[in-house]
Design a protein around this motif. Structure first.
Motif, short mmCIF file in Angstrom:
data_model
loop_
_atom_site.label_atom_id
_atom_site.label_comp_id
_atom_site.label_asym_id
_atom_site.label_seq_id
_atom_site.Cartn_x
_atom_site.Cartn_y
_atom_site.Cartn_z
N GLY A 83 0.81 -1.21 0.00
CA GLY A 83 0.00 0.00 0.00
C GLY A 83 0.84 1.26 0.00
O GLY A 83 0.52 2.24 -0.68
N VAL A 111 -4.17 -2.59 2.01
CA VAL A 111 -3.55 -1.77 0.96
C VAL A 111 -4.30 -0.47 0.80
O VAL A 111 -3.71 0.62 0.74
N ARG A 112 -5.63 -0.55 0.74
CA ARG A 112 -6.43 0.66 0.59
C ARG A 112 -6.23 1.60 1.79
O ARG A 112 -6.04 2.81 1.62
#
Length: 279
Positions: free
Chosen positions: A204, A237-238
């Motif tokens: 990320g 990741v977001r």
């Protein structure tokens, strides 16, 4: 290849049980790694309506068995050249077995190959192997990058995979799941090190620096079956991206799945294409 416009690819399998990806355009079809048996690779290719006779060569990222298990068998069956740097060749020669001199091709790190309009370039990565590499592919303005099995994303890697339309990037483990998992501490320390595997958080962080208008989607790859889940990887990741001020809508940028037991749909690097399976 008739009917193919620009770059297409499918990740046949991704994970510690075996890795293989096909990249193709109108002029060539290339297999990246052959970490499953030749029989299984054939089965996965058939699922994507393709055969080994259509391949023009095999690229090797590094010598670990989940990337070279079927390398020699596939190369002999279809009489394919194998491309790897010199140190990787020294590490895989025994595992590959008997091949012809013409099949042994040296592609040093940073070198490039061309197959008609398809240009391929390798770049060095950090992993506990002899001389591991990632690859990026260009056809005109289109660019696909593949970077897995890396302990961290160096400035050189960042430079190599920047301005990609589509990226295949490792998101190997959830850090807390790994720390609480059943692996011995030495193994955990190796995975968490700079020559280990990329965590969801690190993926990320890298994407927050890479994301721009050109990049359409990233495939999260090489997930640990013991210490990760695709849903957790996507969420982490977001969150890591948003914590660094990188906000996006799914219509603008997509996080896509790879699988250890089945291939991804063919992805075309065109403006209008949307993958069949989006998380």
């Amino acid at each position: 290849m008739i009917g193919i416009h620009g770059i297409q690819f499918t990740v046949l399998s991704s994970g510690s049980t075996g890795n293989a990806t096909i990249v193709r355009n109108k002029d060539a079809a290339i297999l990246i790694d052959a970490g499953l048996s030749a029989k299984r690779i054939d089965e996965l290719m058939r699922e994507r309506e393709m055969t080994g006779e259509e391949l023009n060569g095999i690229l090797v990222t590094h010598e670990h068995s989940d990337h070279v298990k079927g390398l020699g068998a596939v190369a002999r069956k279809y009489q394919l050249p194998i491309y790897a740097n010199e140190k990787t060749w020294m590490a895989i020669e025994r595992a590959v077995g008997k091949i012809t001199p013409e099949q042994k091709q040296i592609m040093q790190t940073g070198d490039f190959l061309t197959f008609g309009s398809l240009r391929i370039e390798s770049f060095g990565i950090s992993h506990d192997a002899a001389e591991p590499v990632g690859y990026f592919f260009r056809d005109g303005a289109q660019k696909l990058s593949v970077a897995t099995d890396l302990g961290y994303v160096s400035d050189k890697v960042m430079q190599s995979i920047s301005d990609s339309d589509v990226l295949v990037l490792e998101a190997n483990h959830d850090i807390e799941m790994l720390r609480m998992g059943r692996y011995p501490w030495n193994t955990k320390r190796r995975i968490l090190s700079d020559v280990g595997h990329l965590s969801n958080d690190a993926a990320g962080e890298a994407l927050s620096e890479l994301l721009c208008k050109k990049m359409k989607r990233t495939y999260l790859a090489h997930l640990s079956r013991d210490h990760n889940m695709m849903e957790i990887a996507k969420m982490t990741v977001r969150d890591a991206m948003e914590s660094r001020g990188c906000f996006f809508k799914d219509s603008e940028f997509q996080l896509c799945a790879t699988y250890y037991d089945r291939p991804t749909p063919w992805d075309m690097l065109s403006e209008t294409y949307v993958p069949e399976e989006i998380l």
